[in-house]
Design a protein around this motif. Structure first.
Motif, PDB file in Angstrom:
ATOM      1  N   GLY A 177     -11.952  10.850   5.761  1.00 55.36           N
ATOM      2  CA  GLY A 177     -11.661   9.802   4.778  1.00 55.36           C
ATOM      3  C   GLY A 177     -10.195   9.633   4.432  1.00 55.36           C
ATOM      4  O   GLY A 177      -9.852   8.844   3.542  1.00 55.36           O
ATOM      5  N   LEU A 178      -9.301  10.372   5.123  1.00 57.04           N
ATOM      6  CA  LEU A 178      -7.873  10.236   4.835  1.00 57.04           C
ATOM      7  C   LEU A 178      -7.391   8.836   5.201  1.00 57.04           C
ATOM      8  O   LEU A 178      -7.847   8.244   6.188  1.00 57.04           O
ATOM      9  N   MET A 179      -6.463   8.316   4.389  1.00 55.52           N
ATOM     10  CA  MET A 179      -5.936   6.967   4.605  1.00 55.52           C
ATOM     11  C   MET A 179      -4.425   7.010   4.777  1.00 55.52           C
ATOM     12  O   MET A 179      -3.752   7.893   4.246  1.00 55.52           O
ATOM     13  N   GLN A 180      -3.909   6.038   5.508  1.00 53.99           N
ATOM     14  CA  GLN A 180      -2.475   5.981   5.734  1.00 53.99           C
ATOM     15  C   GLN A 180      -1.737   5.859   4.389  1.00 53.99           C
ATOM     16  O   GLN A 180      -2.265   5.298   3.424  1.00 53.99           O
ATOM     17  N   PRO A 181      -0.508   6.366   4.322  1.00 56.01           N
ATOM     18  CA  PRO A 181       0.240   6.329   3.062  1.00 56.01           C
ATOM     19  C   PRO A 181       0.628   4.916   2.656  1.00 56.01           C
ATOM     20  O   PRO A 181       0.571   3.976   3.454  1.00 56.01           O
ATOM     21  N   ALA A 182       1.030   4.787   1.402  1.00 55.17           N
ATOM     22  CA  ALA A 182       1.481   3.505   0.858  1.00 55.17           C
ATOM     23  C   ALA A 182       3.003   3.496   0.756  1.00 55.17           C
ATOM     24  O   ALA A 182       3.637   4.546   0.650  1.00 55.17           O
ATOM     25  N   THR A 183       3.578   2.298   0.778  1.00 57.05           N
ATOM     26  CA  THR A 183       5.035   2.131   0.746  1.00 57.05           C
ATOM     27  C   THR A 183       5.407   0.950  -0.128  1.00 57.05           C
ATOM     28  O   THR A 183       4.740  -0.089  -0.091  1.00 57.05           O
ATOM     29  N   LEU A 184       6.468   1.101  -0.902  1.00 62.27           N
ATOM     30  CA  LEU A 184       7.052  -0.015  -1.638  1.00 62.27           C
ATOM     31  C   LEU A 184       8.352  -0.394  -0.935  1.00 62.27           C
ATOM     32  O   LEU A 184       9.305   0.382  -0.888  1.00 62.27           O
ATOM     33  N   VAL A 279      24.335   7.623   6.209  1.00 62.42           N
ATOM     34  CA  VAL A 279      24.056   6.580   7.197  1.00 62.42           C
ATOM     35  C   VAL A 279      25.273   5.678   7.373  1.00 62.42           C
ATOM     36  O   VAL A 279      25.738   5.058   6.399  1.00 62.42           O
ATOM     37  N   PRO A 280      25.810   5.578   8.587  1.00 64.84           N
ATOM     38  CA  PRO A 280      27.002   4.755   8.830  1.00 64.84           C
ATOM     39  C   PRO A 280      26.792   3.297   8.431  1.00 64.84           C
ATOM     40  O   PRO A 280      25.745   2.693   8.739  1.00 64.84           O
ATOM     41  N   GLY A 281      27.757   2.742   7.724  1.00 66.80           N
ATOM     42  CA  GLY A 281      27.712   1.350   7.303  1.00 66.80           C
ATOM     43  C   GLY A 281      27.086   1.125   5.944  1.00 66.80           C
ATOM     44  O   GLY A 281      27.159   0.027   5.390  1.00 66.80           O
ATOM     45  N   TYR A 282      26.480   2.182   5.386  1.00 68.73           N
ATOM     46  CA  TYR A 282      25.767   2.055   4.113  1.00 68.73           C
ATOM     47  C   TYR A 282      26.518   2.739   2.968  1.00 68.73           C
ATOM     48  O   TYR A 282      25.953   2.947   1.888  1.00 68.73           O
ATOM     49  N   GLU A 283      27.774   3.073   3.184  1.00 70.13           N
ATOM     50  CA  GLU A 283      28.534   3.846   2.203  1.00 70.13           C
ATOM     51  C   GLU A 283      28.618   3.158   0.840  1.00 70.13           C
ATOM     52  O   GLU A 283      28.686   3.827  -0.194  1.00 70.13           O
ATOM     53  N   ASN A 284      28.611   1.843   0.812  1.00 70.69           N
ATOM     54  CA  ASN A 284      28.745   1.091  -0.440  1.00 70.69           C
ATOM     55  C   ASN A 284      27.491   0.280  -0.778  1.00 70.69           C
ATOM     56  O   ASN A 284      27.548  -0.673  -1.557  1.00 70.69           O
ATOM     57  N   CYS A 285      26.352   0.665  -0.204  1.00 72.82           N
ATOM     58  CA  CYS A 285      25.134  -0.120  -0.432  1.00 72.82           C
ATOM     59  C   CYS A 285      24.574   0.131  -1.836  1.00 72.82           C
ATOM     60  O   CYS A 285      24.870   1.135  -2.479  1.00 72.82           O
ATOM     61  N   TYR A 286      23.761  -0.803  -2.293  1.00 76.40           N
ATOM     62  CA  TYR A 286      23.104  -0.689  -3.594  1.00 76.40           C
ATOM     63  C   TYR A 286      21.808  -1.482  -3.560  1.00 76.40           C
ATOM     64  O   TYR A 286      21.696  -2.492  -2.857  1.00 76.40           O
ATOM     65  N   ALA A 287      20.816  -1.018  -4.306  1.00 77.64           N
ATOM     66  CA  ALA A 287      19.512  -1.691  -4.345  1.00 77.64           C
ATOM     67  C   ALA A 287      19.626  -3.006  -5.109  1.00 77.64           C
ATOM     68  O   ALA A 287      20.263  -3.060  -6.164  1.00 77.64           O
ATOM     69  N   ILE A 288      19.011  -4.059  -4.567  1.00 78.05           N
ATOM     70  CA  ILE A 288      19.050  -5.363  -5.241  1.00 78.05           C
ATOM     71  C   ILE A 288      17.662  -5.899  -5.599  1.00 78.05           C
ATOM     72  O   ILE A 288      17.537  -6.744  -6.486  1.00 78.05           O
ATOM     73  N   ALA A 289      16.619  -5.432  -4.914  1.00 80.53           N
ATOM     74  CA  ALA A 289      15.275  -5.944  -5.203  1.00 80.53           C
ATOM     75  C   ALA A 289      14.239  -5.019  -4.595  1.00 80.53           C
ATOM     76  O   ALA A 289      14.493  -4.363  -3.574  1.00 80.53           O
ATOM     77  N   ALA A 290      13.071  -4.978  -5.225  1.00 84.59           N
ATOM     78  CA  ALA A 290      11.926  -4.244  -4.682  1.00 84.59           C
ATOM     79  C   ALA A 290      10.713  -5.161  -4.703  1.00 84.59           C
ATOM     80  O   ALA A 290      10.633  -6.108  -5.491  1.00 84.59           O
ATOM     81  N   ALA A 291       9.775  -4.882  -3.823  1.00 88.98           N
ATOM     82  CA  ALA A 291       8.571  -5.702  -3.725  1.00 88.98           C
ATOM     83  C   ALA A 291       7.769  -5.649  -5.018  1.00 88.98           C
ATOM     84  O   ALA A 291       7.762  -4.639  -5.727  1.00 88.98           O
ATOM     85  N   SER A 292       7.094  -6.747  -5.332  1.00 94.31           N
ATOM     86  CA  SER A 292       6.189  -6.760  -6.482  1.00 94.31           C
ATOM     87  C   SER A 292       4.767  -6.376  -6.075  1.00 94.31           C
ATOM     88  O   SER A 292       3.889  -6.234  -6.925  1.00 94.31           O
ATOM     89  N   LEU A 293       4.554  -6.188  -4.774  1.00 93.83           N
ATOM     90  CA  LEU A 293       3.242  -5.793  -4.245  1.00 93.83           C
ATOM     91  C   LEU A 293       3.437  -4.565  -3.370  1.00 93.83           C
ATOM     92  O   LEU A 293       4.150  -4.618  -2.361  1.00 93.83           O
ATOM     93  N   ILE A 294       2.833  -3.459  -3.757  1.00 94.27           N
ATOM     94  CA  ILE A 294       2.972  -2.244  -2.960  1.00 94.27           C
ATOM     95  C   ILE A 294       2.177  -2.377  -1.662  1.00 94.27           C
ATOM     96  O   ILE A 294       1.121  -3.014  -1.627  1.00 94.27           O
ATOM     97  N   GLY A 295       2.710  -1.802  -0.598  1.00 95.17           N
ATOM     98  CA  GLY A 295       2.076  -1.916   0.711  1.00 95.17           C
ATOM     99  C   GLY A 295       1.021  -0.837   0.908  1.00 95.17           C
ATOM    100  O   GLY A 295       1.333   0.331   1.162  1.00 95.17           O
ATOM    101  N   VAL A 296      -0.239  -1.220   0.788  1.00 93.26           N
ATOM    102  CA  VAL A 296      -1.365  -0.318   1.049  1.00 93.26           C
ATOM    103  C   VAL A 296      -1.822  -0.575   2.478  1.00 93.26           C
ATOM    104  O   VAL A 296      -2.228  -1.689   2.810  1.00 93.26           O
ATOM    105  N   ARG A 297      -1.772   0.436   3.314  1.00 92.65           N
ATOM    106  CA  ARG A 297      -2.037   0.231   4.743  1.00 92.65           C
ATOM    107  C   ARG A 297      -3.515   0.306   5.113  1.00 92.65           C
ATOM    108  O   ARG A 297      -3.938  -0.337   6.074  1.00 92.65           O
ATOM    109  N   GLU A 298      -4.284   1.098   4.392  1.00 95.72           N
ATOM    110  CA  GLU A 298      -5.656   1.341   4.847  1.00 95.72           C
ATOM    111  C   GLU A 298      -6.547   1.705   3.672  1.00 95.72           C
ATOM    112  O   GLU A 298      -6.174   2.519   2.834  1.00 95.72           O
ATOM    113  N   THR A 299      -7.717   1.082   3.621  1.00 98.87           N
ATOM    114  CA  THR A 299      -8.754   1.491   2.665  1.00 98.87           C
ATOM    115  C   THR A 299     -10.122   1.323   3.331  1.00 98.87           C
ATOM    116  O   THR A 299     -10.513   2.163   4.136  1.00 98.87           O
TER     117      THR A 299
END
Length: 428
Positions: A177-184, A279-299
């Protein structure tokens, strides 16, 4: 005095807010496709979703791109319209997604087809007459109401309404009954695109002065996070990050997905700091947005008139009653006990010439009438599901389900009695 296990509420008369030919529940890629095709085939169609906009994982789920592919006219149309919205890009089709613009793509395609939409609306329970579904009870800001329909398509991903009809299903992997993990999913800006790297799979390794990125992530990110997946965005300097990870999540339980959301949100700043440091090229990166719907892969995996298997995919079976044709992807099984790819997953070494079909019977639940399934909730094994759960295949499933539903209404027959060759004529 302890709280009672149950309470009683007065019986109520629920108003009928709408009567339609085809009711589509869930406005992800499968549901949008089903609603578009049902309406184009002449059925009065309503699309219902709890989110604020159509598109599901392709929009509110903030997916970076369409992965895998399929021989589908509607899928190609979606990519063409997507390219027009991504106006700074050249070419006639685009698999890269700008979620904000892609919402407009889905809205315009639904409106042009003549399908109605009802967002911010939760499908609560089916309306049943014996073993036949006749619509659904919905809840929204307006109140509680009934929507009656001649055919219902459950494209909710989890099969929330189908489960309540009594249609048989099992959860996750056979046996345990194990299910794949979820991701935001989330996005970072401020990336130096000239120097940036974009590991697009678990099996992609990137050596840097500080070490190999996948190994560093597994060592330094909080469990169960621990892999690096980064994808280019149509917006310059912006990258979509697929690195949050939550295991042991039952996507059919509100408590579980609430906890998953919290875990992923807390992982985000740690991941951003990791990107800046390693990670090369990401030295000055910053978060700007996240999904409003979490990604559930399997149920839920429902029991249909046929169950698609791993062998069907590997042997490229050509089913006579196909509604999905030319599907091509890999066994994309995320680790159910941690980060990266599961031991049963195959990405880089999966046969690239694999073209398989999905039969209509996988969309038809075994015991319930008037109901079709579309999307990752169709009838298939855990292994097969890991291949067909991606958005191009879901669009093709919805395309077939929408046509079949409209034909069933036109001919006044049950969906299981539809002549699939007539559906195929529309798809071809």
């Amino acid at each position: 005095m302890s709280n009672p296990a149950f309470i009683s509420i007065p019986a109520a008369q629920i108003p009928v807010s709408k009567e339609v030919d085809v009711l589509v529940l869930g406005a992800g890629p499968a549901g949008c496709a089903a609603a578009i095709m049902a309406a184009r085939t002449g059925a009065k169609t309503l699309l219902v979703d709890a989110q604020n906009a159509p598109g599901g994982m392709s929009t509110t789920g903030m997916m970076s791109h369409y992965t895998g592919t399929v021989d589908s006219k509607l899928y190609e149309e979606v990519l063409h319209e997507n390219a027009l919205k991504n106006h700074w890009r050249t070419g006639e089709r685009s698999v890269q997604i700008d979620p904000c613009n892609h919402i407009v793509t889905w809205i315009e395609m639904l409106e042009k087809a003549g399908a109605e939409m009802l967002m911010y609306t939760f499908a609560a329970e089916p309306i049943m007459e014996g073993d036949t579904i006749k619509g659904a009870i919905v809840q929204n800001k307006t109140g509680r109401s009934a929507i009656l329909a001649k055919v219902v398509i459950d494209a909710t991903g989890d099969g929330d309404i189908a489960a309540q009809t009594g249609a048989e299903f099992y959860m996750g992997r056979e046996g345990d009954g194990l299910m794949q993990p979820a991701t935001l999913m989330f996005k970072v800006a401020g990336v130096d695109m000239e120097r940036a790297v974009f590991p697009g799979s678990f099996e992609t390794t990137v050596d840097t002065e500080k070490g190999e990125l996948q190994a560093l992530a597994k060592q330094l990110l909080p469990h169960p996070a621990g892999h690096v997946l980064l994808y280019k965005s149509p917006i310059p300097g912006t990258v979509t990050v697929n690195m949050t990870n939550v295991i042991s999540v039952d996507g059919t339980k509100a408590e579980d997905i609430t906890n998953a959301e919290i875990v992923c949100r807390k992982q985000m700043p740690v991941i951003v700091n990791f990107l800046r440091e390693y990670v090369p090229g990401y030295e000055n990166c910053y978060a700007i947005a996240a999904a409003s719907l979490i990604g559930v892969r399997e149920t839920r995996h429902f029991k249909g008139l046929y169950t698609l298997t791993k062998e069907d995919i590997l042997e490229r079976r050509e089913f006579e009653d196909w509604v999905v044709k030319g599907a091509r992807f890999n066994f994309d099984i995320h680790n159910m006990t941690g980060a990266s790819l599961d031991a049963t997953g195959v990405q880089a070494k999966f046969p690239k010439n694999n073209h398989y079909t999905i039969p209509y019977r996988c969309l038809v639940p075994e015991k319930i009438h008037g109901l079709l399934l579309a999307g990752r909730n169709i009838s298939g094994t855990h292994m097969a599901h890991s291949n067909y759960r991606v958005m191009p295949m879901c669009i093709a499933m919805g395309e077939g389900a929408g046509v079949a539903a409209a034909l069933a209404v036109k001919q006044n027959i049950d969906v299981r009695d539809v002549d699939v060759s007539e559906v195929q004529k529309h798809l071809l």
